[in-house]
Write a protein that holds these residues in place. Structure first.
Motif, PDB file in Angstrom:
ATOM      1  N   MET A 178       0.671  -1.122  -0.201  1.00  0.00           N
ATOM      2  CA  MET A 178      -0.003   0.320   0.551  1.00  0.00           C
ATOM      3  C   MET A 178       0.925   0.841  -0.190  1.00  0.00           C
ATOM      4  SD  MET A 178      -3.178   0.792  -0.134  1.00  0.00           S
ATOM      5  CE  MET A 178      -3.007   2.978  -0.233  1.00  0.00           C
ATOM      6  N   THR A 179       0.263   2.192  -0.560  1.00  0.00           N
ATOM      7  CA  THR A 179       0.846   3.288  -0.726  1.00  0.00           C
ATOM      8  C   THR A 179       0.635   4.474   0.111  1.00  0.00           C
ATOM      9  OG1 THR A 179       2.391   2.517  -2.624  1.00  0.00           O
ATOM     10  CG2 THR A 179       2.820   4.844  -2.064  1.00  0.00           C
ATOM     11  N   TYR A 180       0.965   4.979   0.802  1.00  0.00           N
ATOM     12  CA  TYR A 180       0.101   5.818   1.191  1.00  0.00           C
ATOM     13  C   TYR A 180       0.609   7.806   0.835  1.00  0.00           C
ATOM     14  CZ  TYR A 180       0.189   1.938   4.319  1.00  0.00           C
ATOM     15  OH  TYR A 180       0.199   0.985   4.705  1.00  0.00           O
ATOM     16  N   ALA A 181       1.417   7.952   0.255  1.00  0.00           N
ATOM     17  CA  ALA A 181       1.747   8.722  -0.266  1.00  0.00           C
ATOM     18  C   ALA A 181       3.136   9.711  -1.344  1.00  0.00           C
ATOM     19  CB  ALA A 181       2.544   9.843   1.090  1.00  0.00           C
ATOM     20  N   GLU A 251       0.949  -1.073  -9.248  1.00  0.00           N
ATOM     21  CA  GLU A 251       0.276  -2.035  -9.291  1.00  0.00           C
ATOM     22  C   GLU A 251      -1.114  -1.840  -8.120  1.00  0.00           C
ATOM     23  OE1 GLU A 251      -1.364  -7.306  -9.458  1.00  0.00           O
ATOM     24  OE2 GLU A 251       0.806  -6.639  -9.420  1.00  0.00           O
ATOM     25  N   GLY A 252      -0.290  -1.854  -7.025  1.00  0.00           N
ATOM     26  CA  GLY A 252      -1.240  -1.595  -5.652  1.00  0.00           C
ATOM     27  C   GLY A 252      -1.859  -0.488  -5.731  1.00  0.00           C
ATOM     28  N   LEU A 253      -1.353   0.961  -6.450  1.00  0.00           N
ATOM     29  CA  LEU A 253      -1.940   2.203  -6.280  1.00  0.00           C
ATOM     30  C   LEU A 253      -3.195   2.210  -7.078  1.00  0.00           C
ATOM     31  CD1 LEU A 253       0.531   5.025  -6.742  1.00  0.00           C
ATOM     32  CD2 LEU A 253      -0.911   4.949  -5.498  1.00  0.00           C
ATOM     33  N   TYR A 254      -3.025   1.011  -8.253  1.00  0.00           N
ATOM     34  CA  TYR A 254      -3.881   1.603  -9.859  1.00  0.00           C
ATOM     35  C   TYR A 254      -5.281   0.442  -8.478  1.00  0.00           C
ATOM     36  CZ  TYR A 254      -1.923   2.988 -13.930  1.00  0.00           C
ATOM     37  OH  TYR A 254      -1.225   3.849 -14.885  1.00  0.00           O
ATOM     38  N   LEU A 255      -5.352  -0.439  -8.500  1.00  0.00           N
ATOM     39  CA  LEU A 255      -5.931  -1.101  -7.251  1.00  0.00           C
ATOM     40  C   LEU A 255      -7.034  -0.065  -6.337  1.00  0.00           C
ATOM     41  CD1 LEU A 255      -7.571  -3.662  -6.672  1.00  0.00           C
ATOM     42  CD2 LEU A 255      -6.095  -4.250  -5.136  1.00  0.00           C
ATOM     43  N   PHE A 256      -6.271   0.612  -5.339  1.00  0.00           N
ATOM     44  CA  PHE A 256      -6.621   0.934  -4.544  1.00  0.00           C
ATOM     45  C   PHE A 256      -7.346   2.556  -5.068  1.00  0.00           C
ATOM     46  CE2 PHE A 256      -6.019   5.697  -2.379  1.00  0.00           C
ATOM     47  CZ  PHE A 256      -7.120   5.508  -1.168  1.00  0.00           C
ATOM     48  N   TYR A 257      -6.807   2.613  -6.391  1.00  0.00           N
ATOM     49  CA  TYR A 257      -7.758   4.329  -7.497  1.00  0.00           C
ATOM     50  C   TYR A 257      -9.291   3.061  -7.413  1.00  0.00           C
ATOM     51  CZ  TYR A 257      -3.337   7.315  -7.234  1.00  0.00           C
ATOM     52  OH  TYR A 257      -2.514   7.950  -6.473  1.00  0.00           O
ATOM     53  N   ASP A 258      -8.774   1.760  -8.211  1.00  0.00           N
ATOM     54  CA  ASP A 258     -10.306   1.470  -8.749  1.00  0.00           C
ATOM     55  C   ASP A 258     -11.065   1.151  -7.847  1.00  0.00           C
ATOM     56  OD1 ASP A 258      -9.349   1.267 -11.089  1.00  0.00           O
ATOM     57  OD2 ASP A 258      -8.809  -0.579 -11.313  1.00  0.00           O
ATOM     58  N   LYS A 259     -10.909   0.412  -6.406  1.00  0.00           N
ATOM     59  CA  LYS A 259     -11.878   0.697  -4.846  1.00  0.00           C
ATOM     60  C   LYS A 259     -12.641   1.445  -4.727  1.00  0.00           C
ATOM     61  CE  LYS A 259     -11.095  -3.935  -4.423  1.00  0.00           C
ATOM     62  NZ  LYS A 259     -12.108  -5.077  -4.940  1.00  0.00           N
TER      63      LYS A 259
END
Length: 284
Positions: A178-181, A251-259
């Motif tokens: 997970m990328t927070y910043a 990849e994690g950022l894209y998933l976070f944005y999709d959710k």
């Protein structure tokens, strides 16, 4: 003309800034502004801040206006150690409850909504408040705190209080970091400040590298003078963090944005743009 650099004023961002040659950068016209993420998010959106650390959620909100500096972030492969949901009841019993959200963040508050609404299928009521643990829990069942506020609260936490690390929960459900910043720059600034951005970027990368090489020792010594805490605590904390931005992070950022898009928190993010010293920027 000054280049205004935003600096997230939490220890989790410090490895990227600790060894910067600020005297040299000041002579080049770089002016540093330390603030909490929410303040920096707003300042960059208004053009007050040119480049620096912002919430990754804020980048998603301004994806067409900002470019990310590569290989720099505040992330965690699993537990982050400074983003906690503190709850009077187990997380599985929060359906229908009231949760106080810190006003300091954008990424973490939306991450919590994704966790509770998507991963746990819960309907809860949120209130945004100043980050004060006792005040937040006066009329709420749980509260979200981030950064140094979360760490200091953790140290004094009553044994009957439940705590949940959002980074760990994200990993358990997604198997991704997970990328927070992120470190971002306004596109209108890039057009005229590519050289100074390059010098600043090299400084961030060098600072990160030096912190890793000396196991964060000098930085931890400095932090303990302000926050106390044992040397072993801070060593474990920084070992649990990550300041890269690899393909897995993206990849994690894209998933976070999709959710976040699925919940109506964010418009669809189609392309994440990374700056390059050679070709200005590229998209992935």
């Amino acid at each position: 003309m000054s280049l205004v650099v935003g600096e997230i004023s939490y220890t989790n961002m410090l490895p990227l800034y600790y060894y910067l040659d600020r005297d040299y950068l000041n002579r080049l016209g770089c002016m540093f502004v330390p603030q909490i993420p929410a303040q920096l998010n707003e300042a960059m959106s208004k053009g007050i801040i040119d480049v620096g650390g912002i919430s990754s959620f804020s980048y998603g909100e301004h994806v067409d206006q900002y470019t990310i500096l590569p290989n720099l972030s505040v992330s965690s492969p699993k537990s982050v150690g400074s983003i906690f949901l503190f709850s009077k009841v187990p997380i599985t019993r929060l359906d229908g409850k009231k949760i106080a959200l810190t006003s300091s963040s954008a990424t973490s508050v939306n991450l919590l909504k994704i966790i509770l609404q998507t991963f746990y299928q819960m309907d809860v009521t949120y209130t945004v408040m100043e980050p004060n643990f006792n005040e937040m829990l006066k009329e709420h069942d749980a509260c979200l705190l981030i950064g140094d506020d979360a760490i200091l609260t953790l140290w004094g936490l009553a044994p009957d209080m439940h705590r949940y690390d959002l980074g760990q929960i994200w990993f358990e459900f997604t198997k991704l970091p997970m990328t927070y910043a992120v470190l971002a720059v306004r596109n209108d600034i890039l057009q005229r400040e590519n050289e100074r951005i390059g010098i600043l970027f090299d400084g961030f990368v060098s600072s990160k590298k030096k912190c890793i090489e000396n196991n964060y020792e000098e930085m931890i010594s400095s932090i303990r003078k302000e926050f106390n805490g044992s040397k072993s605590f801070w060593e474990d904390y920084f070992q649990g963090l990550n300041h890269d931005l690899s393909e897995r992070h993206i990849e994690g950022l894209y998933l976070f944005y999709d959710k976040a898009t699925e919940l109506g928190l964010l418009k669809k993010v189609n392309t994440i743009s990374l700056w390059s010293a050679l070709d200005r920027c590229h998209s992935i």
